[in-house]
Motif scaffolding. Structure first.
Motif, PDB file in Angstrom:
ATOM      1  N   ASP A 178      42.621  39.707  44.499  1.00  0.00           N
ATOM      2  CA  ASP A 178      41.292  40.519  43.974  1.00  0.00           C
ATOM      3  C   ASP A 178      40.180  40.453  45.112  1.00  0.00           C
ATOM      4  O   ASP A 178      39.236  40.982  44.662  1.00  0.00           O
TER       5      ASP A 178
ATOM      6  N   LEU B 137      38.773  49.540  38.296  1.00  0.00           N
ATOM      7  CA  LEU B 137      39.220  48.642  39.418  1.00  0.00           C
ATOM      8  C   LEU B 137      40.403  49.217  40.064  1.00  0.00           C
ATOM      9  O   LEU B 137      40.115  49.413  41.330  1.00  0.00           O
ATOM     10  N   TYR B 138      41.080  50.418  39.766  1.00  0.00           N
ATOM     11  CA  TYR B 138      41.977  51.304  40.277  1.00  0.00           C
ATOM     12  C   TYR B 138      41.402  51.975  41.204  1.00  0.00           C
ATOM     13  O   TYR B 138      41.517  52.087  42.324  1.00  0.00           O
TER      14      TYR B 138
ATOM     15  N   PHE C 185      48.239  44.981  47.523  1.00  0.00           N
ATOM     16  CA  PHE C 185      47.669  44.227  46.416  1.00  0.00           C
ATOM     17  C   PHE C 185      48.731  43.617  45.609  1.00  0.00           C
ATOM     18  O   PHE C 185      49.448  44.260  44.868  1.00  0.00           O
TER      19      PHE C 185
ATOM     20  N   THR D  22      39.077  44.258  46.651  1.00  0.00           N
ATOM     21  CA  THR D  22      39.455  45.462  45.632  1.00  0.00           C
ATOM     22  C   THR D  22      38.060  46.334  45.847  1.00  0.00           C
ATOM     23  O   THR D  22      38.000  47.360  45.551  1.00  0.00           O
ATOM     24  N   SER D  23      36.740  45.598  46.108  1.00  0.00           N
ATOM     25  CA  SER D  23      35.502  46.364  46.521  1.00  0.00           C
ATOM     26  C   SER D  23      34.651  45.735  47.310  1.00  0.00           C
ATOM     27  O   SER D  23      34.991  44.465  47.641  1.00  0.00           O
TER      28      SER D  23
ATOM     29  N   MET E 159      40.108  50.291  44.203  1.00  0.00           N
ATOM     30  CA  MET E 159      41.025  49.851  44.996  1.00  0.00           C
ATOM     31  C   MET E 159      41.501  51.163  46.072  1.00  0.00           C
ATOM     32  O   MET E 159      41.512  51.016  47.110  1.00  0.00           O
TER      33      MET E 159
ATOM     34  N   ASP F 122      39.368  42.266  37.203  1.00  0.00           N
ATOM     35  CA  ASP F 122      39.493  41.632  38.612  1.00  0.00           C
ATOM     36  C   ASP F 122      39.519  40.045  38.500  1.00  0.00           C
ATOM     37  O   ASP F 122      39.345  39.555  39.564  1.00  0.00           O
TER      38      ASP F 122
END
Length: 589
Positions: A231, A256-257, A171, A234-235, A260, A381
């Motif tokens: 970004d 968000l963390y 990232f 990330t998901s 990830m 994000d």
């Protein structure tokens, strides 16, 4: 609207409840639908039960789906999923620190510093009126230093071989940073391993050519095995082969963390060879991310500064806990947006809408209506939106300081427990905890004295309780490896018995093999009994404990469960399971 009885909304944290009532004067010239959340309106349209599913619930999620209590009706934690065998755990983060990351990048007063303008694509000189110190969170965001990136990539190449099974996701801060990392990683891999596959390292961002096709290749093909993103990933993607997550950017949101981290948690059978499954994943923390996401109680107070960037304001909004301080930051952010929108005309307004889905006016209105938590989550994000808002003047370029400061890796350490203790200290802390709590936590004493009386549920409850204190089998295994310089695949029972009784720590599979050999040679078993004993031995290896509940599940249940198997062993199955447990742990009957 009444055609559906139940509506299930996956990833329901993505919705927003930014409803607001209009004043009488606003009703005369504004459309009411602009002030009603489209997300909520769609859900309310249907006369049905609505069920929201998410791994990362946010404030607005509980407002929409939480009912009268405002709380989730059912929760299943990551830790529970690991214990139940549905997800894999991660090792303690490997923290890579460089000299510049420790000390920051400093420019002295009246120093001529190179500044790169991405719009003009040229370097300009800037004379510093004051001393400037840029900390690690500004690296590749406000200041570019190739030596930092090269040092990090060189260290990563020591731990990651792109030709081996297992994939890596990195990232980065922005698209330009991603390009640099791809180049530096290729150089580092070639220096360490010689020629590598041309497509082994790829960038997948919104600016990459056909990113969806690249994602499919990352998931389905051997290469790319190392992907650099910002970004985009990330998901929402599922690549079970991911074994390494590398953080070269700070994130502002725990949601968000967690998303990830979720990229590495998927099971992957036979990843490293036949029956050699993926057992865990690794985290490489190159920007002190763990310390930046720690408890916010020691954060510095907010300093009012009209020159604060959008990025810094959003960082502060994510970090500060006081309601009054957060409201102040929100007001500063709104005021800054109000000033900014005057320069967002024509093509620049269109650019903002392309990046964020909002025009300048609607973005201001959304931020005005949102809570601080909703603001942080919305921007979490959207690195490209923050960078765009922080651009100076009317152009589309971004300006970076260019640093030529030398850099080198000064430490590579795993962070254990609270305060990122050394592995030896972590093991000592574990010993003190289990010895000090064995009288109040019954399962700890049973591990030490009578493992045969433990149930699988009691063991799971103990593991969850230990995890709250920062102790898990994975962390203990890595701490033991780094302290003793030997890899031992032990279980939590083994670690507890070693800590309290000083019994030798042995690989659990070896313990089971020796125990089953003793049991099998202890008497004349029938052929059928021996076959079932072999199955029971495999079940011990997979589940640590085998009790009546375990025999009522899976393959055992399909073939009659406990009652039928008990008949196979002449009504002595419970005692047999207890004997096997005693043999595994060397406990006298």
């Amino acid at each position: 609207m009444d055609q559906y009885d139940c509506i299930v909304v996956d990833e329901c944290h993505r919705g927003y409840s930014l409803d607001q009532e209009l004043t009488d004067s606003e009703l005369s010239f504004r459309d009411e639908t602009d002030y009603i959340s489209k997300y909520s309106r769609v859900l309310e349209y249907f006369d049905a039960v609505k069920i929201g599913l998410t791994a990362t619930p946010a404030v607005h999620t509980t407002e929409i789906f939480g009912g009268t209590s405002g709380l989730p009706i059912y929760q299943y934690s990551y830790r529970q999923a690991v214990l139940d065998g549905y997800l894999v755990d991660h090792e303690p983060p490997l923290q890579i620190k460089t000299r510049l990351a420790q000390d920051g990048i400093q420019f002295q007063v009246n120093e001529d510093v190179a500044v790169y303008d991405t719009q003009k694509q040229q370097l300009e000189l800037f004379n510093t009126p004051d001393e400037i110190t840029l900390e690690i969170d500004s690296f590749n965001r406000k200041v570019v230093n190739e030596n930092f990136n090269r040092a990090i990539c060189s260290e990563l190449a020591r731990h990651i071989d792109p030709s081996l099974p297992g994939k890596t996701l990195i990232f980065c801060v922005n698209d330009m940073h991603a390009d640099m990392v791809v180049s530096d990683l290729n150089d580092a891999f070639q220096e360490r391993y010689g020629e590598i596959e041309n497509q082994a390292v790829r960038k997948i961002t919104g600016k990459a050519h056909k990113p969806l096709g690249l994602i499919r290749e990352f998931k389905n093909e051997q290469y790319p095995s190392v992907v650099v993103t910002v970004d985009s990933l990330t998901s929402g993607i599922d690549v079970p082969e991911i074994c390494n997550l590398v953080f070269l950017r700070r994130v502002r949101s725990r949601i968000l963390y967690d998303q990830m981290l979720g990229r590495g948690t998927r099971l992957c059978p036979s990843l490293h060879g036949p029956n050699d499954d993926k057992s865990c994943f690794r985290i490489f923390d190159c920007v002190e991310l763990y310390s930046s996401l720690k408890s916010y109680t020691d954060m510095k107070a907010v300093v009012t500064n009209p020159n604060l960037s959008f990025g810094q304001l959003i960082d502060e909004l994510a970090s500060v806990t006081g309601d009054e301080q957060r409201q102040t930051i929100k007001e500063q952010l709104i005021a800054k947006l109000q000033r900014k929108k005057r320069s967002l005309k024509g093509p620049r307004a269109k650019t903002l809408e392309e990046k964020s889905g909002q025009n300048p006016e609607s973005l201001v209105e959304q931020i005005q209506r949102a809570t601080p938590d909703e603001i942080v989550e919305w921007f979490a994000d959207k690195t490209n939106v923050i960078e765009f808002l922080d651009q100076k003047g009317g152009g589309n370029g971004v300006r970076f300081f260019v640093s030529e400061h030398d850099d080198e890796v000064v430490s590579v350490e795993s962070g254990f427990g609270k305060g990122n203790k050394r592995p030896k200290d972590y093991l000592e802390e574990f010993r003190e905890f289990v010895t000090g709590h064995q009288d109040e936590i019954a399962a700890i004493k049973l591990c030490a004295t009578r493992p045969r009386d433990l149930t699988r549920q009691a063991l799971k409850d103990l593991q969850i309780e230990l995890d709250k204190e920062g102790f898990s089998e994975t962390r203990l295994r890595v701490a033991w490896r780094e302290t003793k310089n030997v890899e031992i695949a032990a279980t939590i029972i083994g670690y507890i018995r070693n800590a309290i009784l000083q019994t030798p720590l042995e690989p659990f599979e070896d313990r089971v093999n020796k125990a089953m050999t003793t049991i099998l040679t202890s008497r004349q078993w029938t052929g059928t009994q021996r076959q079932w004993l072999n199955r029971i031995g495999k079940q011990f290896k997979e589940n640590t404990l085998v009790d009546r509940e375990a025999i009522e599940r899976g393959q055992f249940r399909e073939q009659g469960g406990f009652d039928r198997l008990n008949k196979v062993f002449d009504g002595n199955l419970s005692e047999l399971l207890a004997q096997i447990t005693d043999e595994i742990w060397g406990v006298a009957a």
